[in-house]
Design an enzyme around this catalytic site. Structure first.
Site: not given
Lengths: 312, 312
Positions: B14, B36, B38, B91, B169
């Site tokens: 996202i 992050s 990663r 969200k 979701d």
């Protein structure tokens, strides 16, 4: 002062075991009517089939105590508030959080008193525990809430239907103590819900809580509804000062480091009605949403598994 | 006015699809860092492994946009607020209601701006619908929200884990429109949740809503996550005056009685960042808890059934 006239709506087990005897013995209240779809009365007072019939026939009754299962409570409380009544609700208050928040807003809008009862919040042992934990902090907490559904809800099929909450119906009593005494907010970290394979609500629940506290307190909880050895309604705390606080009998017995400190009888409902009287005198509502919110989080976050079927 | 420096925390799908391109094109914001686990960066800005490392190294960044999955959001937002940052949250905001209420209280306590984004609340077609329904009332409403989990969440196993919400979701996007445009409060009357037999979140949900309206509007909803024909993100209303209002494409296309009235492109995230900028200018929070509360009620009230296993 004259006793306040009150009507009891929903004359099932909890009304007959607790509300009606406590109202009979109360200095503050006088039973003036019942509402029962099955026509169950008490002590010769008028019996109505619907709340609307009561409100039309006996407008002088300004108070209602709503003891139905939670599924119809939102509609009944809305109707009572619209009729200008002050309202006491049994627990759990509603089947959803949105409904409870709506009733809080509705009571405020209409200027009525709304009182959400929570068992065991009015015990001296609970108040003492709260003071100790505020002073000493919490290093760990463990809730064990085990009882027999066959003893406490004999034949009440609604407890197994969606919205009936299952073992979280008694478990919310533990939450109402836990959220009251804890000195910091707690959140559901994970939960494991076991459902009887033929039912829609859980019979066993294990929960781990988290908090935003830096010392990472160890907080857990187990509910079980197939305990036939007797009721285990216990919350144990270890404080940051190393003291062991044990609340037993649903908040009625307090021990510290194994020494009994406080024990009192079951004045739960007498205390609830006294609290309602003082709220009415102050024209003030009291609706604590935290226990239902936390229980709702258990369902939202929980992992589900099926266990053996349940039959009465 | 100089652009505000912002860091994006959590650089997954996202963030890459929406947040980073929208920040790059924004007149209000300038990407100053990413966080992050990663090590995923963007456009050469510094990359940190943890929010704490970011806050220590670049204290001049006053804003963070938290784009992680919801499970860690409560801890990340708490940490950001404690570090004095203003915060935007993706969200769904958190995995529980108690956490969201806690963040609202925490932001207020610390005097920080907290903005809960909801997709599609900032569309002109949604605003128009709200006005029409306020004027004409609602006789019936039907939500159909169907999409492919394989297309929109490829390989994202967290959506199937407890707290991942499953088809709720995307479904919460429908709720965020629905609760915004409806002229009266709605409650979950019943819900049927179908879970893949090997997963912990639902793949299909049917809901019936109720209200306290005397004319008993007919309100229902269906979510499905195995729709491979394309996205169906539609809400249909019949007003009390007999007009048919149809919102399609997730609130971007409005038709009345079959006539197209308004259609606009996907400016969802551009609108979200514009809203964040205006909240920052006003030093004001905006957290609408209604969509998460309603979704939580679906899990609390819902009947569960197992369906076929899901495999990517």
């Amino acid at each position: 002062m004259a006793k306040r006239k009150i009507a009891v709506i929903g004359v099932g087990k909890i009304a007959q075991d607790q509300h009606l005897p406590v109202i009979n013995a109360s200095d503050d209240f006088e039973l003036a009517a019942t509402v029962s779809t099955r026509g169950v009365g008490h002590g010769g007072v008028p019996v109505f089939k619907t709340p609307g019939a009561l409100y039309a026939a006996m407008p002088e009754i300004g108070l209602v105590s709503i003891c139905t299962p939670p599924g119809v409570r939102h509609a009944y409380v809305r109707e009572a508030l619209a009729a200008g009544k002050d309202v006491m609700m049994e627990k759990p208050p509603t089947t959803t959080i949105s409904e409870l928040d709506d009733l809080i807003a509705e009571a405020a809008k209409r200027g009525r008193v709304l009182f959400q009862t929570w068992h065991s919040q009015y015990n001296a042992a609970v108040d003492r525990t709260k003071s100790i934990l505020a002073e000493e902090g919490v290093k760990s907490a463990r809730i064990d809430w085990r009882e027999s559904v066959r003893k406490w809800h004999p034949g009440q099929d609604w407890v197994w239907e969606p919205g009936g909450f299952g073992v979280c119906d008694p478990g919310i009593n533990a939450f109402s103590i836990f959220t009251k005494v804890m000195p910091f907010p707690v959140f559901v970290e994970s939960a494991a819900l076991t459902f009887p394979a033929n039912k829609q609500t859980p019979v066993d629940v294990d929960i781990r809580f988290k908090s935003a506290e830096a010392h990472k307190p160890d907080l857990s909880c187990g509910f079980n509804w197939l305990e036939e050895s007797g009721e285990i309604w216990t919350i144990r705390f270890e404080t940051n000062k190393g003291n062991e606080i044990k609340l037993e009998h649903g908040g009625r017995k307090l021990s510290i480091n194994g020494e009994l400190v406080l024990e009192h009888g079951d004045r739960e409902y007498a205390g609830i009605y006294e609290r309602f009287a003082s709220l009415l005198n102050a024209h003030q509502s009291d609706v604590d949403a935290a226990p239902l919110r936390l229980m709702s989080d258990v369902f939202l976050m929980g992992a589900r598994a099926n266990g053996p079927e349940f039959h009465w």
